[in-house]
Write a protein that holds these residues in place. Structure first.
Motif, PDB file in Angstrom:
ATOM      1  N   SER A   1      98.565  56.671 -54.393  1.00 29.41           N
ATOM      2  CA  SER A   1      97.348  56.100 -54.916  1.00 29.41           C
ATOM      3  C   SER A   1      97.236  56.329 -56.281  1.00 29.41           C
ATOM      4  CB  SER A   1      96.171  56.161 -53.998  1.00 29.41           C
ATOM      5  OG  SER A   1      95.153  55.342 -54.572  1.00 29.41           O
TER       6      SER A   1
ATOM      7  N   ARG B   1      99.394  60.011 -49.273  1.00 30.63           N
ATOM      8  CA  ARG B   1      98.816  58.768 -49.593  1.00 30.63           C
ATOM      9  C   ARG B   1      97.837  58.881 -50.787  1.00 30.63           C
ATOM     10  NH1 ARG B   1      95.280  56.117 -44.736  1.00 30.63           N
ATOM     11  NH2 ARG B   1      97.275  56.359 -43.901  1.00 30.63           N
ATOM     12  N   ASN B   2      97.210  60.192 -51.135  1.00 32.85           N
ATOM     13  CA  ASN B   2      96.442  60.218 -52.209  1.00 32.85           C
ATOM     14  C   ASN B   2      97.120  60.145 -53.350  1.00 32.85           C
ATOM     15  OD1 ASN B   2      94.103  60.016 -50.763  1.00 32.85           O
ATOM     16  ND2 ASN B   2      94.035  62.326 -50.608  1.00 32.85           N
TER      17      ASN B   2
END
Length: 295
Positions: free
Chosen positions: A6, A2-3
């Motif tokens: 993003s 997810r990081n």
């Protein structure tokens, strides 16, 4: 993951010029063409106003237009070039800017490759969806301004046949773009050059298309007509075959090419396309994990 997604989302959107000229060019171009060629001349020139009033357009065709234009050779291949360039910038650009050494510490290279790929494709698909809506919206506005026909009425649309047509075309276009993007990513990491990635990816598409002609020539020389069936392992054939099975209920023989008899079942074509995509992404990840970013 997810990081990484993003971070890549912020980074790719932060490349304002590349994103604007290589991705947003499609929705912005559709808006400009609609206003400058379709609407404004009709408002200013009486003859064009009468011409627009007499035109018959359908929103069902307008929604499909951009998706159909991006598939096939040679038109689709060259229309995909801005998107291929955007993928090349996302991958090869890191080498040219010398930024890999800043983002790799503490990051999984495989995760980073997947994140770049997923974000790039997502941005491209969103731009195409916006383009599709702009084309249909512009035609709808034109029909109101010039009191022209713009149908069919929603109540008269056979959605049971239209929706499979619409979504299958999006699926084929998405798969085609995804495979082109995977090829571009692999070449970009290997060559470390944006220009090389763009030109070689387009070159691969041309070679793939020309392979059927080469197979026809070789099969004629060797008197082995079934040799043409090798073409059914290519991504382009299987994408067309998937579309044909969904829309027509039969496999594709690519316009009746002599000797092409090995028409693939739908499930086989899906597996082949998936195999190409997974194989290309795996090769990209393996290559990147073995690369020395400091050399």
């Amino acid at each position: 993951m997810r990081n990484a997604l993003s971070a890549e989302w912020r980074k790719l959107l932060g490349h304002t010029r590349a994103f604007s000229f290589l991705v947003l060019i499609f929705p912005v171009g559709a808006l400009i063409i609609t206003l400058m060629i379709d609407i404004l001349p009709g408002l200013l020139i009486p003859d064009l106003r009468e011409f627009n009033a007499a035109r018959t357009r359908t929103w069902t065709d307008d929604l499909l237009m951009v998706w159909t234009l991006l598939t096939g050779f040679p038109g689709g291949t060259f229309l995909q070039m801005p998107f291929i360039a955007f993928i090349a910038v996302a991958f090869a650009g890191e080498f040219q800017w010398g930024t890999w050494k800043n983002i790799l510490p503490g990051q999984s290279r495989t995760v980073l490759v997947l994140a770049k790929f997923i974000v790039s494709i997502t941005l491209i698909l969103l731009a195409l969806l916006a383009t599709s809506l702009i084309v249909a919206g512009g035609s709808w506005l034109s029909s109101i301004l010039f009191d022209s026909s713009y149908g069919p009425p929603v109540a008269e649309v056979d959605f049971a046949s239209y929706l499979p047509d619409y979504f299958s075309q999006i699926l084929v276009t998405f798969a085609s773009l995804t495979i082109s993007a995977a090829i571009a990513a692999l070449i970009a990491l290997y060559s470390r050059s944006v220009m090389a990635a763009v030109l070689l990816t387009v070159g691969v598409s041309i070679v793939e298309f020309a392979s059927i002609l080469l197979l026809l020539v070789v099969s004629g020389i060797l008197n082995r007509p079934n040799l043409v069936n090798v073409f059914v392992v290519t991504p382009s054939y299987n994408l067309e075959n998937i579309r044909s099975w969904i829309l027509d209920g039969v496999g594709s023989n690519v316009g009746g090419i002599p000797g092409l008899t090995a028409v693939q079942p739908l499930s086989t074509s899906i597996l082949i396309v998936t195999g190409w995509l997974v194989g290309l992404l795996l090769a990209t990840a393996v290559l990147f994990n073995r690369q020395d970013i400091n050399s």
